[in-house]
Motif scaffolding. Structure first.
Motif, short mmCIF file in Angstrom:
data_model
loop_
_atom_site.label_atom_id
_atom_site.label_comp_id
_atom_site.label_asym_id
_atom_site.label_seq_id
_atom_site.Cartn_x
_atom_site.Cartn_y
_atom_site.Cartn_z
N ASN A 4 -1.06 -9.41 8.34
CA ASN A 4 -1.82 -9.52 7.10
C ASN A 4 -0.92 -9.23 5.91
N ARG A 5 -1.53 -9.33 4.72
CA ARG A 5 -0.81 -9.07 3.48
C ARG A 5 -0.26 -7.64 3.49
N VAL A 7 0.83 -3.92 2.21
CA VAL A 7 0.22 -2.98 1.29
C VAL A 7 1.24 -2.65 0.20
N ILE A 9 2.12 -0.16 -2.94
CA ILE A 9 1.80 1.12 -3.55
C ILE A 9 2.70 1.29 -4.77
N ASP A 107 5.65 -4.20 5.98
CA ASP A 107 4.19 -4.03 5.91
C ASP A 107 3.76 -3.15 4.74
N VAL A 108 4.63 -2.22 4.34
CA VAL A 108 4.32 -1.34 3.21
C VAL A 108 5.43 -1.51 2.17
N ASP A 127 -2.19 -2.25 -4.27
CA ASP A 127 -3.40 -1.79 -3.58
C ASP A 127 -3.73 -0.36 -3.95
N LYS A 201 -4.85 7.23 3.70
CA LYS A 201 -5.40 6.03 3.07
C LYS A 201 -4.57 4.80 3.43
N ILE A 202 -3.25 4.95 3.39
CA ILE A 202 -2.38 3.81 3.71
C ILE A 202 -2.57 3.39 5.16
N ILE A 205 -5.69 1.33 5.52
CA ILE A 205 -5.50 -0.06 5.06
C ILE A 205 -4.72 -0.86 6.08
N LEU A 206 -3.69 -0.26 6.65
CA LEU A 206 -2.84 -0.97 7.61
C LEU A 206 -3.61 -1.32 8.89
#
Length: 207
Positions: A4-5, A7, A9, A107-108, A127, A201-202, A205-206
């Protein structure tokens, strides 16, 4: 990890606020996964067209010092899972270096810098938006120690730069971006509770 897209920060805050400590704390947690840090101050504008004397007058705390268009392009590339060539800035010559750094998509994506929340186009790619909020007296002390110990500066030159450039730019451009933050972290890297909340939180989302 899903395809997926990634994240994104954003971590903003004044010079010496501890945003790098917060960035490093989050990075340490996710380094086993897939994380990249993009530092805004790699994206200072190329000044090779200017005479050296003109370059010396650069105000590095002003939004116009940054090549934000290139930064936005690069974040979008990483979001599309394409690699980028991150620029390198040569502080001795006060312009962009010939070399670049290959950055693979992750991914992040942590985007860290004093003014990363200043441009709406950048904010819209994020995000999570963090602002590391540290008292001015602590920030000037940290900056003094860093510039004297690591950059060979004199106390007088650091204080003069702080009073004439850093402090007014902070009040005019950096401090107002606090209102765009989802989370304000007082005292930077020492705030383990806030960092733990961010990490949780991260991860959410992941997943």
């Amino acid at each position: 990890m899903s395809k997926n897209r990634p994240v994104v920060i954003g971590i903003a805050g004044g010079s010496g606020s501890g945003k790098t400590s917060v960035t490093n704390s989050i990075y340490e947690v996710f380094k086993e996964h897939s994380v990249v840090v993009i530092e805004q101050d790699y994206y200072y504008k190329d000044q090779s067209h200017l005479e050296f004397e003109e370059r010396l007058a650069t105000n590095y705390d002003h939004p116009l010092a940054f090549d934000t268009d290139l930064l936005i392009t690069h974040i979008n590339e990483l979001l599309e899972r394409r690699p980028i060539e991150k620029p390198v800035y040569n502080y001795a010559l006060h312009t962009r270096s010939e070399e670049t750094i290959l950055i693979e998509p992750k991914d992040v994506i942590i985007l860290e810098g004093i003014l990363v929340l200043e441009d709406q186009r950048l904010r819209e790619l994020m995000d999570i938006k963090l602002f590391v909020d540290t008292d001015g007296d602590l920030r000037i002390i940290r900056r003094l120690l860093r510039d004297i110990n690591e950059r060979g500066r004199t106390i007088d030159s650091v204080i003069e730069q702080y009073l004439t450039v850093v402090r007014p730019m902070h009040n005019q451009f950096i401090e107002p971006t606090k209102r765009y933050a989802d989370v304000i972290i007082p005292e930077g890297g020492q705030n383990e509770v806030a960092i733990d909340l961010m990490v949780t939180k991260i991860k959410t989302i992941l997943e």
